[in-house]
Design an enzyme around this catalytic site. Sequence first.
Site, mmCIF file in Angstrom:
data_model
loop_
_atom_site.group_PDB
_atom_site.id
_atom_site.type_symbol
_atom_site.label_atom_id
_atom_site.label_comp_id
_atom_site.label_asym_id
_atom_site.label_seq_id
_atom_site.Cartn_x
_atom_site.Cartn_y
_atom_site.Cartn_z
ATOM 1 N N THR A 118 1.059 -1.251 -0.143
ATOM 2 C CA THR A 118 -0.265 -0.298 -0.585
ATOM 3 C C THR A 118 1.226 1.279 -0.115
ATOM 4 O O THR A 118 0.580 1.995 -0.363
ATOM 5 C CB THR A 118 -0.947 -0.406 1.087
ATOM 6 O OG1 THR A 118 -1.737 -0.883 0.932
ATOM 7 C CG2 THR A 118 -1.789 0.907 1.290
ATOM 8 N N THR A 194 2.208 -4.458 4.280
ATOM 9 C CA THR A 194 2.021 -4.179 6.127
ATOM 10 C C THR A 194 1.874 -6.002 5.814
ATOM 11 O O THR A 194 1.666 -6.356 7.295
ATOM 12 C CB THR A 194 1.259 -3.736 6.322
ATOM 13 O OG1 THR A 194 -0.566 -3.560 5.806
ATOM 14 C CG2 THR A 194 1.383 -1.826 6.005
ATOM 15 N N ASP A 195 0.926 -6.765 5.442
ATOM 16 C CA ASP A 195 0.472 -8.178 5.327
ATOM 17 C C ASP A 195 1.477 -9.047 5.645
ATOM 18 O O ASP A 195 1.541 -9.431 6.990
ATOM 19 C CB ASP A 195 -0.064 -8.358 4.567
ATOM 20 C CG ASP A 195 -1.767 -8.038 4.147
ATOM 21 O OD1 ASP A 195 -2.532 -7.193 4.656
ATOM 22 O OD2 ASP A 195 -2.571 -8.604 3.039
ATOM 23 N N LYS A 273 1.438 -8.007 13.123
ATOM 24 C CA LYS A 273 0.511 -7.190 12.101
ATOM 25 C C LYS A 273 -1.244 -7.550 13.738
ATOM 26 O O LYS A 273 -1.334 -8.558 13.089
ATOM 27 C CB LYS A 273 -0.066 -7.282 11.263
ATOM 28 C CG LYS A 273 -0.888 -6.646 10.167
ATOM 29 C CD LYS A 273 -0.929 -6.218 8.791
ATOM 30 C CE LYS A 273 -2.307 -5.419 8.637
ATOM 31 N NZ LYS A 273 -2.385 -5.151 7.372
HETATM 32 N N1 GLU Z 1 -2.320 -6.768 1.570
HETATM 33 C C1 GLU Z 1 -1.186 -5.663 0.620
HETATM 34 C C2 GLU Z 1 -0.273 -6.011 1.120
HETATM 35 O O1 GLU Z 1 0.115 -6.494 2.431
HETATM 36 C C3 GLU Z 1 -1.462 -4.306 1.107
HETATM 37 C C4 GLU Z 1 -1.607 -4.146 1.896
HETATM 38 C C5 GLU Z 1 -0.677 -2.971 2.784
HETATM 39 O O2 GLU Z 1 0.290 -2.953 1.787
HETATM 40 O O3 GLU Z 1 -1.094 -2.641 4.018
HETATM 41 O O4 GLU Z 1 1.209 -5.249 0.567
#
Ligand code: GLU
Length: 454
Positions: A118, A194-195, A273
């Site tokens: 993201t 973040t995942d 997370k």
């Molecule tokens: N699911 C995606 C990832 O982890 C987008 C979520 C994010 O970056 O927070 O890359």
Amino acid sequence: MSGKGSQPSSYPQRQQAASGYKGKALDVITASGVQVGDALIAKNEKLSVSGILMPRSELDDDRHIVIKLKDGYNLGISVESLTLQRLQPEEPRRTAPAVEAKSKPGLPKVAIISTGGTIASRVDYKTGAVSPALTAGDLYQSVPELGEIAEIRTEILYSLLSENISPENWKSMAQSVYRQIKEGADGVVITHGTDTMGFTAAALSFALQDLPVPVILVGSQRSSDRPSSDAYLNLKGAVLAASRAPFAEVGVLMHKGISDNGLVIHRGTRVRKMHTSRRDAFKSVNSPPLAYMNDGQIEALQPFRARSGGKLPALKADFDPDVVLIKSFPGIPPDMFDPLIHRGFHGIVLEGTGLGHVPEKIFHQIRRAIQAGITVVMASQCIYGRVNMNVYSTGRELLSMGVIPAGDMLPETALVKLMWVLGQTTDKLRIRELFSSEIAGELSQRSAYTEGRE
Ligand code: GLU
């Protein structure tokens, strides 16, 4: 299909342009000359809202339209006496004219390695979906004050959503960090989805030992072209930490709370997370965070490995991907282990209940797996606390079979560590010894830290 601006005429054409809409709603949409994906203002006598016209399911009624509001929520509005007026779509920031990234001479050198997620994404204004699009260079252009903090070098390694990142990618990231340090970086920032940022942080903590400078992973919960994005504050904090932090460890930097007034840096092997959407989704588990950052000031919260300029880390970036993580649950079918044993996986991390338990019905399968040469370790799905398999006889039986307890390690860290250990050695004794010893702050022999969920 007509392009934007020209009007579709037949009913099927109109339906295609306004996907899913029918009847009265479709009439209002076509009479207003708008299409799904358009930015618009919808008005009736009671409300006036702006947003993106979203598609509709064929099964939905013909009396409402759905608009995605700026904050990301979808709102259904009755088409009764509704007028729709098309707006110019909001320009994503990435279309801003390119500016040469400049920094003052003599500043610390920071490398930003972009991997996706993201923090490097933009909203697709047609559907509201988020897709990877921004490079580290784009981000730098969007936060020109980074040039006041450090001399920035950017590298685009991937453009991946982090759920697609695999151990092979961890290896390349570790190699990139190593190269950047060799080329003189005083700190490294990795922008990441973040995942799975916690998994990568753990992987880099094991793969890059004796680090001389900080390596800061950073992400964001809101895409960087949204006005409410946390991407810029996080990125700026990460560059500050990489350039000035006194520690030389792998850390994860994110928001400390839900507002913009504080950041926190977690140790790479202790972070998880814990929320799907909050800005402060990341928490340190079984350990205080490494540091807080308020107004650019770094406050260390626990002992750390200090910077040691001019040295190189030890690169140990091999991971064995043939390891699985299995969560125990009531009624877990014993025969689900058959294909794992048959396929010849090298490691199994069991996420047991409580102090480290699994149903006795699967004991024979665990014994079979160990006899087949599979390393089996036990972490706890409680997340907080440590496994203790000496309390009940069932735990003792698992230990006697050869199951290795993961202490107070996070189950995800135990998974990454087992992949790393099996990437370093195939010797059974050495595997046990390496897995059970502390490598990168992931494990304490005694849990002195029993509370504080940060
Ligand atoms: N699911 C995606 C990832 O982890 C987008 C979520 C994010 O970056 O927070 O890359």
